[in-house]
Design an enzyme around this catalytic site. Structure first.
Site, mmCIF file in Angstrom:
data_model
loop_
_atom_site.group_PDB
_atom_site.id
_atom_site.type_symbol
_atom_site.label_atom_id
_atom_site.label_comp_id
_atom_site.label_asym_id
_atom_site.label_seq_id
_atom_site.Cartn_x
_atom_site.Cartn_y
_atom_site.Cartn_z
ATOM 1 N N VAL A 71 0.858 -1.185 0.000
ATOM 2 C CA VAL A 71 0.000 0.000 0.000
ATOM 3 C C VAL A 71 0.896 1.238 0.000
ATOM 4 C CG1 VAL A 71 -1.714 1.334 1.302
ATOM 5 C CG2 VAL A 71 -1.864 -1.161 1.249
ATOM 6 N N ALA A 116 4.487 4.125 2.886
ATOM 7 C CA ALA A 116 4.027 2.888 2.254
ATOM 8 C C ALA A 116 4.217 1.744 3.244
ATOM 9 C CB ALA A 116 4.809 2.618 0.973
ATOM 10 N N LYS A 117 3.616 0.623 2.973
ATOM 11 C CA LYS A 117 3.824 -0.562 3.806
ATOM 12 C C LYS A 117 3.430 -1.790 3.019
ATOM 13 C CE LYS A 117 4.952 -1.460 8.193
ATOM 14 N NZ LYS A 117 5.656 -0.590 9.151
ATOM 15 N N GLY A 118 4.035 -2.914 3.367
ATOM 16 C CA GLY A 118 3.684 -4.158 2.714
ATOM 17 C C GLY A 118 3.498 -5.251 3.742
ATOM 18 N N ASP A 157 10.224 -5.249 8.919
ATOM 19 C CA ASP A 157 9.212 -4.947 9.933
ATOM 20 C C ASP A 157 9.028 -6.250 10.723
ATOM 21 O OD1 ASP A 157 7.226 -2.613 10.594
ATOM 22 O OD2 ASP A 157 5.978 -4.385 10.637
#
Ligand code: GLU
Length: 427
Positions: A71, A116-118, A157
């Site tokens: 995202v 952003a992040k996944g 993360d």
């Protein structure tokens, strides 16, 4: 349904939790945005969402499918930036919230990135190392269309690490026919990683704790510290506090809660964990019921695990001076209000755990310039950026009579929306 396939998150009943928290936090800052308020809707809709199917061959020959996400919440201030999480509870709304918090965090500390992040909805403990590598590589190739050194830069993360970043960097590089070290951060040193990156998030938590303590006249030497989560963040933060003379008195992990009022040896607990020995067998502390963790009297309480840990159900029982959010999103808005009413200083995630992405920024700069810094340079610059940012927030919060979180969201929303305003609407 074949049990090897993870349940898609759109079947998750609690799907909107963390994203709802993020929206409430944005709302609390909206009244102070003045002439930029007309753009606030931008922050309530991620710019881009990619959901991917990740089929991998298991060691026994079967094929398993997993759901993955990337995202990009906002890219007004620069390329997307944020980690990748492997966890069985990952769902779209969680990744949306985590991406939103990255936009805020990057703006608060002033690094030139969007947010952003996944994530992949998988319990990585169920996979062998070759399966984990295949999962990482297929996920990277699927999100390869939206990431890149000047587009969106992933990082570690929860449950991801240097080894996984090496596979991601290699997969992306193979797809593009050239080694591209700056496409991910948190890599091993020998592949363009930065000195100091591994401990950076925990070190930043400590810098915030030290700076907050100075504001309220709280000495670090002898201070009692409780940590929830003893992964990369909790471990390094506890180590920094112990080095400064504080005492780790309680640690909570998924396995249970350890307590020792005389102090827990951080290095010994780390070694115990590395040896994968059961928490209950650790000789330097006693196991107590999990619910008792929140009531332990301390000077610093560090949630460094997952979201939604400090809620209306336990916030009123917390007896600490400074709550340092090592995790992303550990505190709900209702809990924020209870903690503020009880005079507890909450240092919000968007500054408290920003040390990781700060050194990720250093790593990206070093990769692009192919010139690498010493650990002293990295740690010195980290300390300065974090303490300056914290001091600025402290003053802004005092002047506006709001919490540090609302001050941080106000500052960040202004920075993001100012960039958005100046860029204008295309076409
Ligand atoms: N996953 C970390 C965070 O939540 C680091 C992100 C990064 O370095 O890009 O801040």
């Amino acid at each position: 349904m074949n049990p090897i396939h993870a349940l898609p998150s759109y079947l998750e009943p609690e799907g909107v939790g963390s994203w709802g928290v993020f929206l409430q936090q944005v709302d609390r800052a909206t009244s102070t945005l003045g002439e930029l308020a007309y753009l606030v809707e931008t922050l309530k809709r991620p710019k881009r969402i990619l959901i991917v199917d990740i089929p991998i061959k298991l060691d026994d020959g079967r094929v398993a499918h997993f759901e993955g996400y990337r995202v990009q919440h906002n890219t007004s201030r620069g390329p997307g930036k944020g980690g990748v999480r492997f966890h069985q509870d990952v769902c779209l709304s969680e990744v949306m919230a985590l991406a939103g918090w990255m936009s805020i965090k990057n703006a608060v500390i002033g690094v030139p990135f969007g947010g952003a992040k996944g994530g992949v909805r998988v319990d990585p403990r169920q996979l062998s190392e070759p399966e984990l590598e295949r999962l990482t590589r297929r996920y990277t190739s699927e999100i390869g269309i939206v990431i890149g050194p000047d587009k969106d830069i992933p990082a570690p993360d929860v449950n991801t690490n240097e080894k996984i970043m090496a596979w991601m960097m290699d997969t992306y590089s193979m797809m593009h026919g050239a080694t591209s070290t700056a496409v991910v951060t948190g890599k091993p040193l020998s592949l363009g990683g930065s000195r100091g990156r591994r401990d950076a998030t925990g070190r930043g938590v400590f810098v915030c704790g030290r700076t907050a303590a100075a504001k309220i006249g709280l000495p670090i030497a002898g201070a009692r510290v409780c940590v929830q989560g003893f992964g990369n963040v909790g471990n390094a933060a506890a180590r920094c506090f112990a080095e400064a003379g504080a005492k780790l008195i309680a640690v909570q992990t998924v396995e249970g809660t350890l307590h020792n009022p005389a102090g827990i040896d951080v290095a010994k607990l780390g070694a115990h964990q590395d040896a994968r020995r059961p928490l209950g067998e650790f000789a330097g502390a006693t196991l107590i019921p999990d619910a008792a963790f929140w009531e332990i009297e301390s000077e610093f309480l560090i949630p460094a695990a997952l979201e939604n840990q400090v809620t209306a159900a336990n916030a009123g029982r917390i007896r600490t001076r400074v709550l340092l959010e090592g995790a992303n999103g550990p505190t709900t808005p209702e809990a924020d209000d209870l903690l503020a009413a009880n005079g507890i200083v909450v240092v919000p995630d968007v500054i408290a755990n920003a040390g990781g992405v700060t050194v990720s920024y250093f790593e990206w700069v070093q990769d692009i310039s192919s010139y690498f810094w010493t650990e002293e340079e990295v740690n010195g610059r980290l300390d300065k950026i974090m303490s300056d940012a914290f001091n600025g927030l402290w003053e802004a919060a005092a002047a506006a009579r709001v919490t540090l979180r609302t001050a941080a969201f106000t500052l960040a929303c202004r920075r993001i929306l100012e960039a958005r305003h100046l860029r204008g609407l295309y076409p």
